[in-house]
Design a protein around this motif. Structure first.
Motif, PDB file in Angstrom:
ATOM      1  N   LEU A  40     -17.349   2.342  57.841  1.00  0.00           N
ATOM      2  CA  LEU A  40     -17.893   1.945  56.533  1.00  0.00           C
ATOM      3  C   LEU A  40     -17.365   0.563  56.171  1.00  0.00           C
ATOM      4  O   LEU A  40     -16.156   0.320  56.213  1.00  0.00           O
ATOM      5  CB  LEU A  40     -17.457   2.929  55.440  1.00  0.00           C
ATOM      6  N   ILE A  41     -18.270  -0.337  55.816  1.00  0.00           N
ATOM      7  CA  ILE A  41     -17.838  -1.685  55.417  1.00  0.00           C
ATOM      8  C   ILE A  41     -17.533  -1.653  53.927  1.00  0.00           C
ATOM      9  O   ILE A  41     -18.369  -1.268  53.108  1.00  0.00           O
ATOM     10  CB  ILE A  41     -18.914  -2.742  55.712  1.00  0.00           C
ATOM     11  N   PHE A  42     -16.311  -2.067  53.584  1.00  0.00           N
ATOM     12  CA  PHE A  42     -15.827  -1.965  52.215  1.00  0.00           C
ATOM     13  C   PHE A  42     -16.256  -3.188  51.389  1.00  0.00           C
ATOM     14  O   PHE A  42     -16.010  -4.330  51.786  1.00  0.00           O
ATOM     15  CB  PHE A  42     -14.295  -1.843  52.237  1.00  0.00           C
ATOM     16  N   LYS A  43     -16.914  -2.920  50.267  1.00  0.00           N
ATOM     17  CA  LYS A  43     -17.297  -3.965  49.296  1.00  0.00           C
ATOM     18  C   LYS A  43     -18.069  -5.135  49.947  1.00  0.00           C
ATOM     19  O   LYS A  43     -17.825  -6.314  49.621  1.00  0.00           O
ATOM     20  CB  LYS A  43     -16.045  -4.510  48.578  1.00  0.00           C
ATOM     21  N   LEU A  44     -18.964  -4.791  50.848  1.00  0.00           N
ATOM     22  CA  LEU A  44     -19.705  -5.839  51.573  1.00  0.00           C
ATOM     23  C   LEU A  44     -20.515  -6.728  50.636  1.00  0.00           C
ATOM     24  O   LEU A  44     -20.489  -7.954  50.745  1.00  0.00           O
ATOM     25  CB  LEU A  44     -20.609  -5.192  52.640  1.00  0.00           C
ATOM     26  N   LYS A  45     -21.219  -6.105  49.701  1.00  0.00           N
ATOM     27  CA  LYS A  45     -22.058  -6.888  48.799  1.00  0.00           C
ATOM     28  C   LYS A  45     -21.203  -7.877  47.994  1.00  0.00           C
ATOM     29  O   LYS A  45     -21.578  -9.040  47.825  1.00  0.00           O
ATOM     30  CB  LYS A  45     -22.818  -5.937  47.858  1.00  0.00           C
ATOM     31  N   GLU A  46     -20.048  -7.397  47.543  1.00  0.00           N
ATOM     32  CA  GLU A  46     -19.161  -8.258  46.750  1.00  0.00           C
ATOM     33  C   GLU A  46     -18.700  -9.468  47.568  1.00  0.00           C
ATOM     34  O   GLU A  46     -18.610 -10.588  47.059  1.00  0.00           O
ATOM     35  CB  GLU A  46     -17.942  -7.461  46.257  1.00  0.00           C
ATOM     36  N   PRO A  63     -27.862 -21.237  55.299  1.00  0.00           N
ATOM     37  CA  PRO A  63     -29.228 -21.274  55.832  1.00  0.00           C
ATOM     38  C   PRO A  63     -29.809 -19.905  56.144  1.00  0.00           C
ATOM     39  O   PRO A  63     -30.641 -19.781  57.041  1.00  0.00           O
ATOM     40  CB  PRO A  63     -29.073 -22.108  57.105  1.00  0.00           C
ATOM     41  N   MET A  64     -29.367 -18.881  55.453  1.00  0.00           N
ATOM     42  CA  MET A  64     -29.976 -17.560  55.620  1.00  0.00           C
ATOM     43  C   MET A  64     -29.811 -16.754  54.347  1.00  0.00           C
ATOM     44  O   MET A  64     -29.018 -17.116  53.479  1.00  0.00           O
ATOM     45  CB  MET A  64     -29.406 -16.834  56.849  1.00  0.00           C
ATOM     46  N   SER A  65     -30.577 -15.675  54.270  1.00  0.00           N
ATOM     47  CA  SER A  65     -30.537 -14.857  53.053  1.00  0.00           C
ATOM     48  C   SER A  65     -29.294 -13.971  53.051  1.00  0.00           C
ATOM     49  O   SER A  65     -28.660 -13.769  54.092  1.00  0.00           O
ATOM     50  CB  SER A  65     -31.780 -13.985  52.980  1.00  0.00           C
ATOM     51  N   LYS A  66     -29.001 -13.418  51.875  1.00  0.00           N
ATOM     52  CA  LYS A  66     -27.877 -12.475  51.783  1.00  0.00           C
ATOM     53  C   LYS A  66     -28.123 -11.273  52.688  1.00  0.00           C
ATOM     54  O   LYS A  66     -27.215 -10.804  53.379  1.00  0.00           O
ATOM     55  CB  LYS A  66     -27.704 -12.006  50.337  1.00  0.00           C
ATOM     56  N   ALA A  67     -29.377 -10.794  52.695  1.00  0.00           N
ATOM     57  CA  ALA A  67     -29.716  -9.609  53.506  1.00  0.00           C
ATOM     58  C   ALA A  67     -29.485  -9.904  54.992  1.00  0.00           C
ATOM     59  O   ALA A  67     -28.944  -9.063  55.723  1.00  0.00           O
ATOM     60  CB  ALA A  67     -31.163  -9.206  53.259  1.00  0.00           C
ATOM     61  N   GLN A 284      -8.507   6.446  49.281  1.00  0.00           N
ATOM     62  CA  GLN A 284      -9.582   7.417  49.090  1.00  0.00           C
ATOM     63  C   GLN A 284     -10.924   6.696  48.950  1.00  0.00           C
ATOM     64  O   GLN A 284     -11.921   7.101  49.550  1.00  0.00           O
ATOM     65  CB  GLN A 284      -9.278   8.262  47.833  1.00  0.00           C
ATOM     66  N   LEU A 285     -10.907   5.629  48.193  1.00  0.00           N
ATOM     67  CA  LEU A 285     -12.130   4.864  47.948  1.00  0.00           C
ATOM     68  C   LEU A 285     -12.695   4.284  49.248  1.00  0.00           C
ATOM     69  O   LEU A 285     -13.907   4.275  49.469  1.00  0.00           O
ATOM     70  CB  LEU A 285     -11.810   3.731  46.961  1.00  0.00           C
ATOM     71  N   THR A 286     -11.786   3.819  50.118  1.00  0.00           N
ATOM     72  CA  THR A 286     -12.243   3.212  51.376  1.00  0.00           C
ATOM     73  C   THR A 286     -12.922   4.239  52.282  1.00  0.00           C
ATOM     74  O   THR A 286     -13.660   3.871  53.183  1.00  0.00           O
ATOM     75  CB  THR A 286     -11.070   2.571  52.162  1.00  0.00           C
ATOM     76  N   LYS A 287     -12.656   5.516  52.034  1.00  0.00           N
ATOM     77  CA  LYS A 287     -13.256   6.572  52.870  1.00  0.00           C
ATOM     78  C   LYS A 287     -14.662   6.923  52.435  1.00  0.00           C
ATOM     79  O   LYS A 287     -15.423   7.524  53.192  1.00  0.00           O
ATOM     80  CB  LYS A 287     -12.383   7.836  52.804  1.00  0.00           C
ATOM     81  N   THR A 288     -14.987   6.600  51.196  1.00  0.00           N
ATOM     82  CA  THR A 288     -16.274   7.029  50.667  1.00  0.00           C
ATOM     83  C   THR A 288     -17.161   5.882  50.219  1.00  0.00           C
ATOM     84  O   THR A 288     -18.380   5.953  50.316  1.00  0.00           O
ATOM     85  CB  THR A 288     -16.040   7.955  49.443  1.00  0.00           C
ATOM     86  N   ASP A 289     -16.531   4.825  49.718  1.00  0.00           N
ATOM     87  CA  ASP A 289     -17.275   3.753  49.072  1.00  0.00           C
ATOM     88  C   ASP A 289     -17.488   2.608  50.070  1.00  0.00           C
ATOM     89  O   ASP A 289     -16.720   1.652  50.110  1.00  0.00           O
ATOM     90  CB  ASP A 289     -16.450   3.271  47.870  1.00  0.00           C
ATOM     91  N   GLY A 290     -18.494   2.714  50.887  1.00  0.00           N
ATOM     92  CA  GLY A 290     -18.726   1.657  51.875  1.00  0.00           C
ATOM     93  C   GLY A 290     -20.141   1.696  52.387  1.00  0.00           C
ATOM     94  O   GLY A 290     -20.900   2.617  52.086  1.00  0.00           O
ATOM     95  N   ILE A 291     -20.491   0.657  53.169  1.00  0.00           N
ATOM     96  CA  ILE A 291     -21.838   0.565  53.707  1.00  0.00           C
ATOM     97  C   ILE A 291     -21.789   0.883  55.196  1.00  0.00           C
ATOM     98  O   ILE A 291     -20.986   0.319  55.949  1.00  0.00           O
ATOM     99  CB  ILE A 291     -22.426  -0.842  53.426  1.00  0.00           C
TER     100      ILE A 291
END
Ligand code: PXG
Length: 293
Positions: A40-46, A63-67, A284-291
């Protein structure tokens, strides 16, 4: 190891940039350090948002989009079969000539390195860290705002050298006016207790010249959730010396207890209870809150 470089995944030995790249010649560029935990990638969007904000401020057009950049991070982890990893995302002004002029750099250089995370020694978290204040002040925001995560880290490196020369691993950097800012690669927090009131969680405000750390923001949110009185306030060394607890936060280091500053013992001289609770909540958060990737 495969490294993403300007649109392609190349072998580590082929992942090279020009000596005319302004990232190298002038530190003209921006970067991010991102963590993945067990797939799981942690806080990727941030992290991606902050990269774009840093780039926007230095007038560097990524030179590229966020996505597309999010996809690069995910792919970097997949092609290297990494689960617990550290990802370094870098965008430089690109290749130019020997002058400062960024207009000479036609194409920004974009690369991403994903590697196994080098964990800090366990005893650091169990015994806590000893810090010193150094003479090198944090960059004045009006000169080079520490909120820009730029490739120009000499301010931090000079402070780190001072700490190392004195036999310490990390340094506290003060602002031009003598307030506490942050360490060379981590934000700083204190826990204090006001008589008759609950515990307070305090960190310096960004305007004094600190990076708005993503771990910082996460820990502030965790603090609010656990009913701590969370504040951004100007802090002096005196405030740190007399705090119940002090800890540092950063993507690589997570939450590191601090037990001594400039020879003064902090609290009991051992990692404090609130720090430990926040460390647990963070894990705990790193185990659940990710992409997923
Ligand atoms: N302050 C500074 C000056 C930083 O460079 C932090 C605070 C913490 O921010 P985050 O967003 O990570 O909570 C940083 C982050 C490295 C390395 O390779 C440095 C950072 C992060 C990851 C790795 O030294 N700096």
């Amino acid at each position: 190891m495969k490294v993403y470089l300007n649109g392609k995944f190349v072998d580590r030995s082929k992942a090279v940039v020009s000596v005319f790249d302004h990232g190298l010649l002038y530190g003209d560029g921006v970067f991010e350090g991102i963590r993945s935990y067990d797939g799981l990638i942690f806080k990727l969007k941030e992290h991606i948002d902050r990269l774009f904000e840093s780039a926007h401020t230095i007038m560097l057009k990524i030179p590229m989009s966020k996505a597309a950049l999010i996809d690069v991070v995910k792919q970097s982890l997949r092609v290297n079969r990494l689960h617990d990893a550290y990802i370094r995302l870098v965008v430089t002004r690109g290749e130019g000539d020997l002058g400062l002029d960024p207009r000479k750099c036609a194409d920004p250089t974009v690369f991403a390195i994903a590697d196994r995370i080098e964990l800090y020694p366990k005893r650091l978290y169990e015994q806590g860290l000893e810090l010193i204040t150094v003479a090198t002040q944090r960059n004045v925001p009006e000169a080079l705002n520490p909120q820009i995560k730029s490739l120009n880290y000499l301010n931090n490196i000079l402070a780190k050298i001072e700490a190392i020369n004195a036999g310490f691993e990390e340094a506290i950097m003060l602002s031009h006016s003598g307030y506490v800012t942050e360490c060379t690669g981590e934000n700083i927090f204190l826990i204090s207790s006001a008589a008759g009131k609950g515990k307070r969680l305090v960190t310096p405000p960004t305007y004094i010249g600190v990076l708005r750390g993503i771990t910082r923001q996460t820990v502030m949110a965790l603090g609010r959730r656990t009913r701590l009185d969370v504040r951004e306030d100007l802090l002096t060394r005196h405030d740190l010396f007399n705090a119940d607890e002090v800890f540092l936060t950063g993507t690589a280091a997570e939450i590191v207890p601090v037990v001594k500053i400039d020879g003064r013992m902090i609290g009991s001289g051992k990692p404090g209870a609130v720090t430990k609770k926040l460390q647990q909540a963070f894990r705990q958060l790193t185990k659940t809150d990710g992409i997923k990737y």
